[in-house]
Design a protein around this motif. Structure first.
Motif, PDB file in Angstrom:
ATOM      1  N   SER A 155       8.032 -21.473  50.632  1.00  0.00           N
ATOM      2  CA  SER A 155       9.378 -21.074  50.259  1.00  0.00           C
ATOM      3  C   SER A 155       9.914 -19.977  51.179  1.00  0.00           C
ATOM      4  O   SER A 155      11.071 -20.033  51.626  1.00  0.00           O
ATOM      5  CB  SER A 155       9.384 -20.584  48.806  1.00  0.00           C
ATOM      6  OG  SER A 155      10.664 -20.152  48.424  1.00  0.00           O
ATOM      7  N   LEU A 156       9.075 -18.981  51.476  1.00  0.00           N
ATOM      8  CA  LEU A 156       9.496 -17.902  52.355  1.00  0.00           C
ATOM      9  C   LEU A 156       9.855 -18.430  53.740  1.00  0.00           C
ATOM     10  O   LEU A 156      10.869 -18.027  54.334  1.00  0.00           O
ATOM     11  CB  LEU A 156       8.390 -16.854  52.470  1.00  0.00           C
ATOM     12  CG  LEU A 156       8.634 -15.716  53.469  1.00  0.00           C
ATOM     13  CD1 LEU A 156       9.853 -14.898  53.074  1.00  0.00           C
ATOM     14  CD2 LEU A 156       7.400 -14.822  53.578  1.00  0.00           C
ATOM     15  N   LEU A 301      21.071 -13.434  51.225  1.00  0.00           N
ATOM     16  CA  LEU A 301      19.808 -14.168  51.085  1.00  0.00           C
ATOM     17  C   LEU A 301      18.760 -13.324  50.361  1.00  0.00           C
ATOM     18  O   LEU A 301      18.044 -13.819  49.491  1.00  0.00           O
ATOM     19  CB  LEU A 301      19.301 -14.587  52.464  1.00  0.00           C
ATOM     20  CG  LEU A 301      18.015 -15.419  52.478  1.00  0.00           C
ATOM     21  CD1 LEU A 301      18.186 -16.706  51.686  1.00  0.00           C
ATOM     22  CD2 LEU A 301      17.594 -15.727  53.909  1.00  0.00           C
ATOM     23  N   ILE A 302      18.667 -12.052  50.712  1.00  0.00           N
ATOM     24  CA  ILE A 302      17.725 -11.166  50.030  1.00  0.00           C
ATOM     25  C   ILE A 302      18.053 -11.077  48.541  1.00  0.00           C
ATOM     26  O   ILE A 302      17.162 -11.152  47.683  1.00  0.00           O
ATOM     27  CB  ILE A 302      17.738  -9.765  50.675  1.00  0.00           C
ATOM     28  CG1 ILE A 302      17.137  -9.826  52.089  1.00  0.00           C
ATOM     29  CG2 ILE A 302      16.957  -8.765  49.815  1.00  0.00           C
ATOM     30  CD1 ILE A 302      17.294  -8.548  52.872  1.00  0.00           C
ATOM     31  N   ALA A 303      19.344 -10.942  48.229  1.00  0.00           N
ATOM     32  CA  ALA A 303      19.764 -10.875  46.820  1.00  0.00           C
ATOM     33  C   ALA A 303      19.396 -12.150  46.081  1.00  0.00           C
ATOM     34  O   ALA A 303      18.939 -12.111  44.926  1.00  0.00           O
ATOM     35  CB  ALA A 303      21.271 -10.622  46.740  1.00  0.00           C
ATOM     36  N   LEU A 309      13.283 -14.732  41.778  1.00  0.00           N
ATOM     37  CA  LEU A 309      12.051 -14.198  41.200  1.00  0.00           C
ATOM     38  C   LEU A 309      12.285 -13.707  39.771  1.00  0.00           C
ATOM     39  O   LEU A 309      11.495 -13.990  38.860  1.00  0.00           O
ATOM     40  CB  LEU A 309      11.520 -13.055  42.073  1.00  0.00           C
ATOM     41  CG  LEU A 309      11.041 -13.438  43.475  1.00  0.00           C
ATOM     42  CD1 LEU A 309      10.709 -12.189  44.284  1.00  0.00           C
ATOM     43  CD2 LEU A 309       9.825 -14.342  43.403  1.00  0.00           C
ATOM     44  N   ILE A 310      13.386 -12.992  39.570  1.00  0.00           N
ATOM     45  CA  ILE A 310      13.710 -12.493  38.228  1.00  0.00           C
ATOM     46  C   ILE A 310      13.969 -13.654  37.269  1.00  0.00           C
ATOM     47  O   ILE A 310      13.517 -13.650  36.118  1.00  0.00           O
ATOM     48  CB  ILE A 310      14.926 -11.550  38.293  1.00  0.00           C
ATOM     49  CG1 ILE A 310      14.550 -10.271  39.058  1.00  0.00           C
ATOM     50  CG2 ILE A 310      15.433 -11.211  36.888  1.00  0.00           C
ATOM     51  CD1 ILE A 310      15.726  -9.352  39.322  1.00  0.00           C
ATOM     52  N   GLY A 311      14.688 -14.683  37.759  1.00  0.00           N
ATOM     53  CA  GLY A 311      14.946 -15.858  36.932  1.00  0.00           C
ATOM     54  C   GLY A 311      13.668 -16.551  36.513  1.00  0.00           C
ATOM     55  O   GLY A 311      13.523 -16.990  35.364  1.00  0.00           O
ATOM     56  N   GLY A 312      12.717 -16.651  37.434  1.00  0.00           N
ATOM     57  CA  GLY A 312      11.439 -17.274  37.115  1.00  0.00           C
ATOM     58  C   GLY A 312      10.674 -16.499  36.060  1.00  0.00           C
ATOM     59  O   GLY A 312      10.119 -17.078  35.109  1.00  0.00           O
ATOM     60  N   GLY A 366      20.232 -17.999  38.140  1.00  0.00           N
ATOM     61  CA  GLY A 366      20.632 -19.201  37.409  1.00  0.00           C
ATOM     62  C   GLY A 366      20.062 -20.488  37.956  1.00  0.00           C
ATOM     63  O   GLY A 366      19.762 -21.422  37.195  1.00  0.00           O
ATOM     64  N   SER A 367      19.884 -20.581  39.274  1.00  0.00           N
ATOM     65  CA  SER A 367      19.430 -21.836  39.870  1.00  0.00           C
ATOM     66  C   SER A 367      18.017 -22.197  39.454  1.00  0.00           C
ATOM     67  O   SER A 367      17.630 -23.369  39.488  1.00  0.00           O
ATOM     68  CB  SER A 367      19.516 -21.751  41.398  1.00  0.00           C
ATOM     69  OG  SER A 367      18.689 -20.723  41.901  1.00  0.00           O
ATOM     70  N   VAL A 368      17.230 -21.206  39.037  1.00  0.00           N
ATOM     71  CA  VAL A 368      15.875 -21.470  38.563  1.00  0.00           C
ATOM     72  C   VAL A 368      15.906 -22.413  37.359  1.00  0.00           C
ATOM     73  O   VAL A 368      15.062 -23.312  37.228  1.00  0.00           O
ATOM     74  CB  VAL A 368      15.175 -20.142  38.194  1.00  0.00           C
ATOM     75  CG1 VAL A 368      13.862 -20.401  37.465  1.00  0.00           C
ATOM     76  CG2 VAL A 368      14.922 -19.322  39.451  1.00  0.00           C
TER      77      VAL A 368
END
Length: 443
Positions: A155-156, A301-303, A309-312, A366-368
């Motif tokens: 992913s990175l 992109l960083i945001a 990560l927070i969504g996950g 949200g996309s998570v």
């Protein structure tokens, strides 16, 4: 970036006896995949605008280039029957390298538009082959433990490829245009061809270098246990995958979810980029390529990564059923930042950057929800991988169709009116989220 290298690779996985160390090919493989996808679907919007196209033309042509990535589940299984996965990866990267150099040469022609678009279409289909077979190498060259171990690297690396295009390459063209060739960075037209020629020549060279690297370090990839042995068998399996897909309980609501959850973002994507670049007189923010690239591809992109990560973590704690509606709010409500920017038209770079950071951060959260819903509710069954690919293809279809009409609508409504329309377009997302079925039980 989905692993749809076969009709269903869930039963795969027979790693090759002498697999190269994953760090030698996983980062470069996914970095290279991202270069093609993002030059066609993101940077192309800016390039077309630089070259003097209207917003309708720039958004329409760039969005249409995503077609090959949308329909790739239809031909993924047929690639399993011939040669090795590595063969197709190398062949696709060589053809793309030559194709990008061809685009650089085509831009030197008096009438460059038609040959450029034809080359882009060829590259898009070859790029989708690269995606399928690169995913296939990843899935079949490592066991499930290794796949999980290197998922973060995968992913990175893809996001670094996105950064290289939407940040590095766009910033490079702006720097060359203004500081090397001495042109006004805010004036669009054919003067931009020189800068983009250099960019595409460089991109072609990188693609050929990646092919040489992968020839030495990428494993061949093994075949799935149920690999079709003939076109007839592959066609029959694909047909069965389609039939069983539409036999799922609640499938039409799930299809509606795949199409509508990111509807407003599909309308927003291309016009929001064009808005950043357009002149103040036309209602835009008059950013140069350098300013645009820094905001979107570094800060934005960083945001988005942090938001993902927070969504996950949020879904893991609450469970998808409880988390889905808040995630829908996160992906839709922050679109209002562009409406506010269009009303205020700030000259402050920091304020503009803050707006993009807020929108991208919440989009990441949200996309998570979308991806996990497809994995947990739509995909499970006889053809898990294929059905997941169908779901992502439906999302791609939504993004392509909304993108193709977005420029026309924006020109008719103006930026402020159009961003009001984008907010209205969030309503179907909330409705389908509320109605989305949960037939699969998960802890």
């Amino acid at each position: 970036m989905s692993s749809d290298s076969a009709i269903d690779s869930a039963s795969v996985i027979t790693p090759t006896a002498k697999t190269k160390h994953p760090l030698l090919w996983v980062p470069t493989g996914y970095f290279t995949m991202a270069l093609t996808y993002n030059i066609l679907t993101a940077a192309a919007v800016i390039m077309f605008s630089n070259l003097g196209m209207s917003n309708a033309e720039a958004a329409g042509y760039a969005s249409a280039l995503g077609l090959a990535y949308t329909i790739k589940p239809l031909f993924a299984a047929f690639l399993e029957m011939y040669k090795t996965k590595k063969f197709f990866v190398l062949a696709s990267q060589i053809i793309q390298g030559i194709g990008f150099i061809g685009v650089a040469l085509a831009l030197n022609l008096p009438s460059f538009f038609l040959p450029m678009i034809v080359l882009f279409w060829v590259i898009s289909f070859i790029g989708s082959v690269q995606d399928i077979t690169s995913d296939g190498v990843y899935v079949t060259s490592m066991d499930s433990k290794q796949q999980a171990q290197y998922c973060g690297v995968q992913s990175l690396s893809w996001n670094l490829g996105k950064l290289a295009i939407t940040g590095g390459l766009i910033i490079l063209t702006g720097f060359l245009h203004e500081n090397v060739f001495g042109h006004d960075p805010l004036v669009n037209g054919t003067d931009w061809t020189q800068s983009w020629q250099i960019a595409f020549a460089l991109l072609g060279a990188v693609m050929l270098a990646m092919a040489a690297w992968h020839w030495k370090f990428m494993p061949d990839g093994s075949r799935s246990e149920n690999t079709p042995t003939s076109v007839k068998e592959a066609s029959a399996t694909l047909l069965d995958a389609f039939i069983t897909f539409f036999q799922k309980k609640g499938i039409w609501m799930m299809i509606g979810f795949a199409l509508l959850f990111r509807l407003s973002y599909g309308f927003l994507l291309a016009p929001s980029m064009l808005f950043m670049k357009d002149s103040m007189e036309n209602g835009g923010l008059s950013l140069t390529n350098q300013e645009f690239g820094l905001i979107y591809s570094v800060f934005g992109l960083i945001a988005m990564i942090i938001g993902s990560l927070i969504g996950g973590f949020y879904v893991a704690k609450k469970g998808l059923k409880k988390a889905l509606f808040p995630l829908c709010c996160a992906i839709n409500i922050p679109n209002v930042t562009f409406l506010l920017l269009s009303v205020i038209q700030p000259e402050s770079y920091a304020l503009i950057a803050t707006g993009v950071i807020v929108e991208q951060f919440f989009f990441g959260i949200g996309s998570v929800g979308f991806m996990i819903y497809l994995m947990q509710q739509l995909a499970p069954g006889k053809y898990t991988t294929a059905h997941y690919a169908f779901g992502t293809a439906l999302m791609g279809l939504c993004m392509m169709l909304t993108g193709m009409v977005s420029g026309v609508l924006q020109e008719a409504m103006g930026y402020t009116g159009y961003f009001i329309f984008v907010m209205v377009a969030t309503i179907p997302s909330f409705l389908i989220c509320w109605l989305a079925p949960f037939h699969q039980k998960h802890d």
